[in-house]
Write an enzyme that holds these catalytic residues in place. Structure first.
Site, PDB file in Angstrom:
ATOM      1  N   CYS A  88      -4.661  12.811  13.366  1.00  0.00           N
ATOM      2  CA  CYS A  88      -5.176  11.489  13.039  1.00  0.00           C
ATOM      3  C   CYS A  88      -5.005  10.624  14.266  1.00  0.00           C
ATOM      4  CB  CYS A  88      -4.484  10.910  11.811  1.00  0.00           C
ATOM      5  SG  CYS A  88      -2.927  10.153  12.163  1.00  0.00           S
ATOM      6  N   LYS A 132       0.836  -1.208   0.000  1.00  0.00           N
ATOM      7  CA  LYS A 132       0.000   0.000   0.000  1.00  0.00           C
ATOM      8  C   LYS A 132       0.867   1.253   0.000  1.00  0.00           C
ATOM      9  CE  LYS A 132      -1.647   1.481   4.105  1.00  0.00           C
ATOM     10  NZ  LYS A 132      -1.292   2.859   4.482  1.00  0.00           N
ATOM     11  N   ASN A 133       1.882   1.264   0.857  1.00  0.00           N
ATOM     12  CA  ASN A 133       2.658   2.499   1.010  1.00  0.00           C
ATOM     13  C   ASN A 133       3.679   2.724  -0.115  1.00  0.00           C
ATOM     14  OD1 ASN A 133       1.152   3.097   3.211  1.00  0.00           O
ATOM     15  ND2 ASN A 133       2.700   2.524   4.730  1.00  0.00           N
ATOM     16  N   ARG A 140      -8.747  -0.392   4.593  1.00  0.00           N
ATOM     17  CA  ARG A 140      -7.868   0.648   4.039  1.00  0.00           C
ATOM     18  C   ARG A 140      -6.543   0.063   3.579  1.00  0.00           C
ATOM     19  NH1 ARG A 140      -6.679   5.714   7.442  1.00  0.00           N
ATOM     20  NH2 ARG A 140      -5.386   5.892   5.585  1.00  0.00           N
ATOM     21  N   LEU A 158       7.540  19.569   7.556  1.00  0.00           N
ATOM     22  CA  LEU A 158       8.817  19.289   6.886  1.00  0.00           C
ATOM     23  C   LEU A 158       8.648  19.256   5.366  1.00  0.00           C
ATOM     24  CD1 LEU A 158      10.171  16.524   9.311  1.00  0.00           C
ATOM     25  CD2 LEU A 158      10.695  18.966   9.328  1.00  0.00           C
ATOM     26  N   ARG A 181       0.827  14.216  13.551  1.00  0.00           N
ATOM     27  CA  ARG A 181       1.355  14.031  12.186  1.00  0.00           C
ATOM     28  C   ARG A 181       1.307  15.286  11.306  1.00  0.00           C
ATOM     29  NH1 ARG A 181      -0.998   8.546   9.841  1.00  0.00           N
ATOM     30  NH2 ARG A 181       0.908   8.480   8.623  1.00  0.00           N
ATOM     31  N   PRO A 182       2.104  16.288  11.661  1.00  0.00           N
ATOM     32  CA  PRO A 182       2.139  17.505  10.846  1.00  0.00           C
ATOM     33  C   PRO A 182       2.832  17.263   9.502  1.00  0.00           C
ATOM     34  CG  PRO A 182       3.824  17.579  12.544  1.00  0.00           C
ATOM     35  CD  PRO A 182       3.043  16.312  12.783  1.00  0.00           C
ATOM     36  N   ARG A 200      -4.390  10.544   4.761  1.00  0.00           N
ATOM     37  CA  ARG A 200      -3.318  11.539   4.828  1.00  0.00           C
ATOM     38  C   ARG A 200      -2.402  11.512   3.610  1.00  0.00           C
ATOM     39  NH1 ARG A 200       0.822  12.169   7.290  1.00  0.00           N
ATOM     40  NH2 ARG A 200       0.788  14.211   8.255  1.00  0.00           N
ATOM     41  N   ASP A 251       4.760   0.216  11.943  1.00  0.00           N
ATOM     42  CA  ASP A 251       3.544  -0.388  11.406  1.00  0.00           C
ATOM     43  C   ASP A 251       3.380  -1.857  11.799  1.00  0.00           C
ATOM     44  OD1 ASP A 251       2.874   2.002  10.277  1.00  0.00           O
ATOM     45  OD2 ASP A 251       3.526   1.493   8.247  1.00  0.00           O
ATOM     46  N   ILE A 269       8.140   6.580  16.942  1.00  0.00           N
ATOM     47  CA  ILE A 269       7.759   7.348  15.740  1.00  0.00           C
ATOM     48  C   ILE A 269       6.488   8.173  15.971  1.00  0.00           C
ATOM     49  CG2 ILE A 269       7.256   7.211  13.250  1.00  0.00           C
ATOM     50  CD1 ILE A 269       9.973   6.051  13.794  1.00  0.00           C
TER      51      ILE A 269
HETATM   52  N1  EPU Z   1       6.651  14.423  11.032  1.00  0.00           N
HETATM   53  C1  EPU Z   1       6.701  15.753  11.347  1.00  0.00           C
HETATM   54  N2  EPU Z   1       6.590  16.676  10.334  1.00  0.00           N
HETATM   55  C2  EPU Z   1       6.443  16.312   9.036  1.00  0.00           C
HETATM   56  C3  EPU Z   1       6.393  14.942   8.713  1.00  0.00           C
HETATM   57  C4  EPU Z   1       6.502  14.009   9.734  1.00  0.00           C
HETATM   58  O1  EPU Z   1       6.825  16.121  12.519  1.00  0.00           O
HETATM   59  O2  EPU Z   1       6.344  17.205   8.178  1.00  0.00           O
HETATM   60  C5  EPU Z   1       6.761  13.411  12.087  1.00  0.00           C
HETATM   61  C6  EPU Z   1       5.491  12.566  12.228  1.00  0.00           C
HETATM   62  O3  EPU Z   1       4.524  13.222  13.019  1.00  0.00           O
HETATM   63  C7  EPU Z   1       6.021  11.311  12.854  1.00  0.00           C
HETATM   64  C8  EPU Z   1       7.404  11.169  12.203  1.00  0.00           C
HETATM   65  O4  EPU Z   1       7.742  12.469  11.718  1.00  0.00           O
HETATM   66  O5  EPU Z   1       6.169  11.471  14.225  1.00  0.00           O
HETATM   67  C9  EPU Z   1       7.478  10.194  11.046  1.00  0.00           C
HETATM   68  O6  EPU Z   1       6.375  10.364  10.183  1.00  0.00           O
HETATM   69  P1  EPU Z   1       6.446  10.075   8.623  1.00  0.00           P
HETATM   70  O7  EPU Z   1       6.329  11.379   7.913  1.00  0.00           O
HETATM   71  O8  EPU Z   1       7.601   9.207   8.309  1.00  0.00           O
HETATM   72  O9  EPU Z   1       5.096   9.259   8.412  1.00  0.00           O
HETATM   73  P2  EPU Z   1       4.212   9.314   7.125  1.00  0.00           P
HETATM   74  O10 EPU Z   1       5.067   9.535   5.963  1.00  0.00           O
HETATM   75  O11 EPU Z   1       3.043  10.203   7.356  1.00  0.00           O
HETATM   76  C10 EPU Z   1       4.395   6.780   6.485  1.00  0.00           C
HETATM   77  C11 EPU Z   1       3.443   5.641   6.289  1.00  0.00           C
HETATM   78  C12 EPU Z   1       2.868   5.226   7.636  1.00  0.00           C
HETATM   79  C13 EPU Z   1       4.047   4.808   8.521  1.00  0.00           C
HETATM   80  C14 EPU Z   1       5.060   5.945   8.637  1.00  0.00           C
HETATM   81  C15 EPU Z   1       6.301   5.571   9.423  1.00  0.00           C
HETATM   82  C16 EPU Z   1       2.590   6.060   4.074  1.00  0.00           C
HETATM   83  C17 EPU Z   1       1.450   6.436   3.208  1.00  0.00           C
HETATM   84  N3  EPU Z   1       2.377   6.064   5.389  1.00  0.00           N
HETATM   85  O12 EPU Z   1       3.638   7.829   7.075  1.00  0.00           O
HETATM   86  O13 EPU Z   1       2.031   4.109   7.404  1.00  0.00           O
HETATM   87  O14 EPU Z   1       3.577   4.477   9.809  1.00  0.00           O
HETATM   88  O15 EPU Z   1       5.472   6.371   7.327  1.00  0.00           O
HETATM   89  O16 EPU Z   1       6.933   4.481   8.860  1.00  0.00           O
HETATM   90  O17 EPU Z   1       3.659   5.731   3.571  1.00  0.00           O
HETATM   91  C18 EPU Z   1       0.242   2.644   7.860  1.00  0.00           C
HETATM   92  O18 EPU Z   1       0.465   2.092   6.758  1.00  0.00           O
HETATM   93  O19 EPU Z   1      -0.534   2.140   8.719  1.00  0.00           O
HETATM   94  C19 EPU Z   1       0.909   3.908   8.178  1.00  0.00           C
HETATM   95  C20 EPU Z   1       0.480   4.723   9.137  1.00  0.00           C
END
Ligand code: EPU
Length: 418
Positions: free
Chosen positions: A117, A22-23, A397, A126, A122-123, A93, A305, A327
């Site tokens: 969420c 999925k990701n 999902r 960045l 999850r801002p 998201r 995950d 995380i």
């Molecule tokens: N973060 C920030 N600012 C940002 C981006 C991230 O503070 O601009 C923080 C997040 O709040 C979190 C950390 O950085 O604490 C890491 O978040 P990341 O951005 O890596 O997560 P994501 O990209 O939103 C993806 C996966 C998630 C998975 C995470 C971590 C996708 C679509 N989603 O999310 O998958 O948990 O990486 O590996 O790729 C799931 O499949 O159930 C799922 C939640």
């Protein structure tokens, strides 16, 4: 509303074929925004998030078609709107992955802010900061990220935190930028590498994906491509744990075992004797399970995950296991539900202390996110009596036909309406 009913107590045995990730599928679909040509994607999993992303792309003006062989063709020649609406973003998201590609190709994007969420705030600060560094003008108004730019400019960007979709968003944007972009402290997840491979197939110049420094030399245009997404390592891990928690043995097939090294190492530590060769992994706990600690971390560390599923497993292991979630700040909601089944779990901030083994008893449960739901289904496989996991839409999902796959492994599980 639909729920899943499980009658526990039957060891799972057999093999299960793993779907596409999925990701990896979601960013791959967004890469179609970068080119006026069409993208043909194979092995997209049949999950709700993929359909939601198809809806997002159609809303933007793309034609998304499913071919007879299951491949999905995506073609965005002209944009109908550069606005990704809240209605779609709030359910997923990952819609934020449209931001970088829209800006890079069309110089304009309006993406609803995803908001909080269930697993944490999850801002996307960045993502925004990096795109600003590349010359985008971005403002936040009425819950939308409004972004504009001429041609984006390459920049050196150091991420404060490792962010998976942040890395993907900016990497996609950088493919069409003027000059070179260097991403430092980039995510090393296999899904990032898969996206880089797809982008390279479209004519992008990318090196270093899979390491913490990715270099992208911008080009003036990208062409179409055909790509098969990687297997879902999280789905694979979930079924391996399903086999173990039920006291049986499951083989996951069509996987890349090296993507699951952190889990395989842990399974060895708990006494599950994982075996692997080529494209399969098998684990069985004939000799019982021992407790082990985990500490979630960006790849190649233990994936967040799989944290919820591993916690369910530890309720059946001998000893005390300490699970540290680094995380997401709020990813222990499954613990309260597992406790309702009889698990002994204490939460201290970002640490959960699980004492096992405990006899779990079936209960009516409700989960608030995808992986938490999976962990409750796993617990239901070993619980005495009937477990009902409500809000199946969370599982839909991200897991393709979970009920069917578990039934094939011998589980007494079904979907019910209530
Ligand atoms: N973060 C920030 N600012 C940002 C981006 C991230 O503070 O601009 C923080 C997040 O709040 C979190 C950390 O950085 O604490 C890491 O978040 P990341 O951005 O890596 O997560 P994501 O990209 O939103 C993806 C996966 C998630 C998975 C995470 C971590 C996708 C679509 N989603 O999310 O998958 O948990 O990486 O590996 O790729 C799931 O499949 O159930 C799922 C939640």
């Amino acid at each position: 509303m639909e729920a899943i009913e499980i009658l526990g107590g039957r060891p799972l045995r057999g093999s299960v074929s793993i779907s596409g990730a999925k990701n990896a599928a979601l960013p791959a679909m967004c890469a179609a925004i970068l080119t006026p040509a069409s993208l043909l994607l194979h092995r997209l999993p049949q999950v709700r998030d993929v359909e939601t992303m198809a809806e997002v792309l159609r809303f933007l003006g793309a034609v998304v078609e499913t071919r007879e062989d299951g491949g999905r063709e995506i073609h965005l020649s002209t944009l109908s709107t550069h606005r990704t609406p809240y209605r779609l973003v709030k359910t997923m998201r990952a819609s934020v992955l449209t931001l970088g590609p829209l800006l890079a190709r069309f110089g304009q994007a309006q993406v609803s802010l995803p908001g909080g969420c269930a697993i944490g705030s999850r801002p996307i600060d960045l993502h925004i900061e990096a795109l600003r560094r590349m010359g985008a003008q971005i403002s936040l108004e009425h819950g939308f990220v409004n972004a504009r730019c001429g041609r984006l400019r390459g920049a050196e960007i150091t991420f404060d935190l490792v962010t998976v979709t942040g890395t993907e968003n900016v990497m996609m944007a950088a493919t069409l930028a003027e000059g070179t972009t260097v991403l430092i402290n980039a995510a090393r997840e296999p899904e990032v590498v898969d996206l880089a491979k797809l982008l390279a197939g479209m004519g992008a110049r990318i090196s270093g994906a899979g390491s913490d420094t990715i270099r992208i030399e911008g080009v003036s245009g990208l062409h179409g491509a055909e790509h098969t997404v990687i297997p879902d390592r999280i789905e694979a891990g979930t079924y391996l744990i399903a086999g173990l928690i039920s006291g049986g043995s499951v083989r996951v097939e069509q996987v890349y075992p090296h993507h699951l090294r952190a889990l395989i190492d842990k399974l060895r530590e708990v006494g599950a004797e994982p075996k692997t060769d080529g494209n399969w992994i098998e684990a069985s706990a004939a000799g019982g399970l021992q407790a082990a600690d985990i500490h979630t971390a960006p790849y190649p560390g233990f994936p967040t995950d799989l944290q919820a599923q591993f916690m369910a497993l530890m309720t059946q292991a001998n000893g005390t296991s300490i699970i540290t979630e680094t995380i997401f700040e709020n990813r222990f909601m499954h613990a309260a539900e597992l406790k309702r089944m009889g698990a002994k779990i204490g939460i201290e901030g970002s640490r959960a202390v699980v004492q096992g083994p405990t006899r779990l008893s079936g209960a009516k449960l409700m989960a608030t996110d995808l992986r938490a739901s999976a962990s409750l289904v796993l617990a239901g496989l070993v619980a005495e009596g009937e477990t009902v996991v409500d809000r199946v839409y969370h599982l839909d999902r991200g897991y393709a036909d979970m009920v069917g796959k578990l039934q094939n492994l011998g589980a007494r599980i079904s979907r019910v309406r209530h």
